[in-house]
Design an enzyme around this catalytic site. Structure first.
Site, short mmCIF file in Angstrom:
data_model
loop_
_atom_site.label_atom_id
_atom_site.label_comp_id
_atom_site.label_asym_id
_atom_site.label_seq_id
_atom_site.Cartn_x
_atom_site.Cartn_y
_atom_site.Cartn_z
N LYS A 35 0.82 -1.21 0.00
CA LYS A 35 0.00 0.00 0.00
C LYS A 35 0.86 1.27 0.00
CE LYS A 35 -3.79 -2.33 2.38
NZ LYS A 35 -4.45 -2.68 1.14
N CYS A 36 1.94 1.23 -0.76
CA CYS A 36 2.91 2.32 -0.81
C CYS A 36 2.84 2.98 -2.19
CB CYS A 36 4.30 1.73 -0.56
SG CYS A 36 5.68 2.88 -0.70
N GLY A 37 3.19 4.24 -2.25
CA GLY A 37 3.27 4.91 -3.54
C GLY A 37 4.30 4.27 -4.46
N LEU A 38 5.25 3.54 -3.88
CA LEU A 38 6.28 2.86 -4.67
C LEU A 38 5.89 1.42 -5.03
CD1 LEU A 38 9.45 4.11 -2.73
CD2 LEU A 38 8.39 5.10 -4.77
N THR A 39 4.72 0.97 -4.60
CA THR A 39 4.29 -0.40 -4.85
C THR A 39 4.33 -0.79 -6.34
OG1 THR A 39 2.97 -0.44 -2.84
CG2 THR A 39 2.39 -2.06 -4.51
#
Length: 163
Positions: A35-39
């Site tokens: 659930k990360c912007g970098l996912t």
């Protein structure tokens, strides 16, 4: 001398293993989160896996929930997310802490390595990458915002591959 190959780890399914299973191969160890912007980096990691697996390379994903609670799921939820959303085929380890008092021994060793600017120590965020040679030595530490398929990452991987 202990290397990262000797440190016991568990798979996402809870089975005991170690990175020694990849002795002789190049390994990119990445702390991951769903659930990360970098996912979306999962997609690039999977492309690297598919491109280089037959040349002695693997990505190893290590879920971590230490950064803004961005990996809250159970092992089953993480596995389902990775396989259905990104088609992840590379091995995944159990969720661990990469920083702090509860830091997993694997990350105690990995975080001794410095990045290109000479900075070692704590993992900065999700998707920090450690490239290991076939002897389990960290040959590159790549910070989170660097995409898995960035030219410098691909060059470092290709430099370790069996010809």
């Amino acid at each position: 001398m202990t290397t990262v190959h000797d440190i016991p780890v568990n798979t996402l399914a809870g089975e005991s293993t170690s990175l020694g299973a990849y002795r002789g191969q190049a390994v990119l160890v990445v702390n991951v989160a769903s659930k990360c912007g970098l996912t979306p980096q999962y997609a690039g990691l999977e492309r690297l896996q598919k491109s280089y697996a037959d040349q002695g390379f693997t990505v190893v994903g290590v879920p971590c929930n230490q950064f803004a609670g961005q990996e809250p799921g159970s092992a089953e939820e993480i596995q389902t997310f990775c396989s259905t959303t990104y088609g992840v085929s590379f091995p995944m380890l159990e969720k661990v802490d990469v920083n702090g008092a509860g830091r997993h021994p694997l990350y105690t060793e990995l975080t001794k390595a410095a990045d290109a600017d000479g900075a070692a120590g704590d993992v900065q965020w999700n998707f920090e990458k450690f490239l290991l040679n076939g002897d389990g030595e960290v040959v590159a530490r790549i910070r989170p915002r660097t995409e898995p398929e960035a030219p410098e990452v691909v060059a470092a991987i290709e430099g370790l591959l069996k010809s």
